[in-house]
Design an enzyme around this catalytic site. Structure first.
Site, short mmCIF file in Angstrom:
data_model
loop_
_atom_site.label_atom_id
_atom_site.label_comp_id
_atom_site.label_asym_id
_atom_site.label_seq_id
_atom_site.Cartn_x
_atom_site.Cartn_y
_atom_site.Cartn_z
CG HIS A 25 -8.60 6.89 32.85
ND1 HIS A 25 -8.14 6.91 34.15
CD2 HIS A 25 -8.84 8.18 32.53
CE1 HIS A 25 -8.10 8.16 34.59
NE2 HIS A 25 -8.52 8.95 33.60
CG HIS A 27 -11.32 12.28 30.47
ND1 HIS A 27 -12.25 12.37 31.48
CD2 HIS A 27 -10.19 11.76 31.04
CE1 HIS A 27 -11.70 11.95 32.62
NE2 HIS A 27 -10.46 11.57 32.38
CD GLU A 216 -4.60 12.64 38.01
OE1 GLU A 216 -5.78 12.95 38.29
OE2 GLU A 216 -4.04 12.98 36.94
ZN LIG Z 1 -8.87 11.04 33.70
#
Ligand SMILES: [Zn+2]
Length: 359
Positions: A25, A27, A216
């Protein structure tokens, strides 16, 4: 001989660095450090908006004060605007792969947001080629394995997602892109909006890995809907799964990997402190998770710093860390041979440190 806490902590940090890690995970656009951001702005003659920080120091100051996910995203999309040429995307990815390697990360599955570039009239080919070349060169240079996961921006309509999937089919066919994810603002854009996008990719490329950001800021239903409607086999973040006993049982039974991002959760005010994360709960319930950096240039730490933050809050020993590391390997989308290689390295490191660390 008694070991002081300091020596023990030092030894533990050395262990966490050497422990073979997988990152699931991160970006790539979120690894854009201020120094590279300003360098690329200059190289590409980009004028940043007048309210954008002017120096690396001002950037850091801004990064320390994000109000929430949306506040961060507003800044993040402006930062992205300096990425124009294939070389820029290559430089960005290579700088991440080097940092990850320095942190003892041996396998990375990295996100990128093509729509954030397409809407600025950057061609998909430019983005994918730059990132793909960096994956190949990082493998040659560092021996790490790396996979690209294309993410759809959930604040854009699914028709836009369908178009980018159509345009990227050749990259899936040629094993250049390996997965599909869903990111950006979570709460206003529930998983069901993207069912058609996930169906399309699943129908044409059943072996492509499916994942989605869920749980989240959204509640546990976002996780359930991602599993049921999008047929994902992995959940990014997923910390709010703790709200449902039934869901936690399902995650444990199916061994669905949650890709947890501790420092990101603190920076974006999901929790006040890493110790509030349900990490012990998930561990004890046999829910597999990996520990990740999310957008490390913005959130103050790459993978190792996230491991250390978890260690400082939860004080796991070698045995627990071994399990966390193995769960990350098992949940990776790499070949069985590569998994075997990584597991052997975990055994080696844990055997060595098991003798030195008694907790
Ligand atoms: Zn993320």
């Amino acid at each position: 001989m008694t070991i002081t806490k300091y020596e023990c902590d030092d030894c533990m940090k050395d262990f966490l660095k050497q422990l073979p890690k997988c990152e699931h995970h991160v970006h790539l656009e979120g690894t854009l450090e201020p120094n590279l951001l300003f360098k690329l702005a200059k190289r590409n003659h980009i004028t940043l908006p007048s309210n954008f920080p002017k120096t690396e120091e001002e950037c850091r100051e801004r990064y320390n004060n994000f109000a929430d996910l949306q506040d961060f995203l507003d800044h993040y999309y402006i930062g992205m605007s300096v990425l124009i040429k294939e070389q820029d995307f290559y430089d960005l990815a290579m700088s991440y792969f080097k940092k990850a390697h320095d942190d003892g990360c041996l396998h990375s599955e990295v996100f990128f947001d093509p729509q954030g570039h397409l809407e600025r009239s950057i061609e998909l080919k430019t983005v994918v080629s730059g990132f793909h070349k960096a994956c190949i060169d990082a493998n040659k240079k560092f021996g790490t394995t790396n996979k690209l996961i294309m993410c759809l921006l959930r604040h854009l309509p699914s028709s836009d997602g369908l178009k980018v999937i159509q345009d990227s089919k050749k990259y899936y066919q040629n094993n250049i892109i390996h997965g599909l994810g869903l990111d950006s603002s979570e709460k206003p854009f529930p998983p069901r909006l993207f069912e058609n996008c996930y169906n399309l990719i699943h129908k044409e490329f059943p072996n492509v890995g499916l994942t989605a950001h869920a749980g989240e800021e959204g509640n546990y239903k976002y996780v359930e809907d991602s599993l049921n409607l999008l047929k994902v086999t992995r959940i990014d973040h997923g910390v709010n799964s703790k709200q449902s006993k039934k869901l936690m049982e399902r995650l444990a039974k199916d061994q669905t990997l949650l890709t947890i991002c501790p420092l990101s959760n603190v920076k974006l005010q999901v929790v006040k402190d890493v110790s509030e994360l349900p990490i012990s709960l998930f561990f004890n319930k046999n829910i597999p998770f990996s520990i990740n950096s999310d957008d490390p240039a913005y959130f103050g730490g790459y993978i190792l710093e996230n491991y250390i933050a978890v260690h400082e809050s939860f004080g796991f020993g070698v045995k627990e860390w071994k399990q966390i590391s193995l769960n990350g390997i098992n949940g990776s989308w790499c070949s069985e041979d590569r998994k075997k290689e990584l597991r052997n390295k975990v055994d080696e490191v844990c055997e060595k440190f098991g003798k030195l660390i008694s907790i």
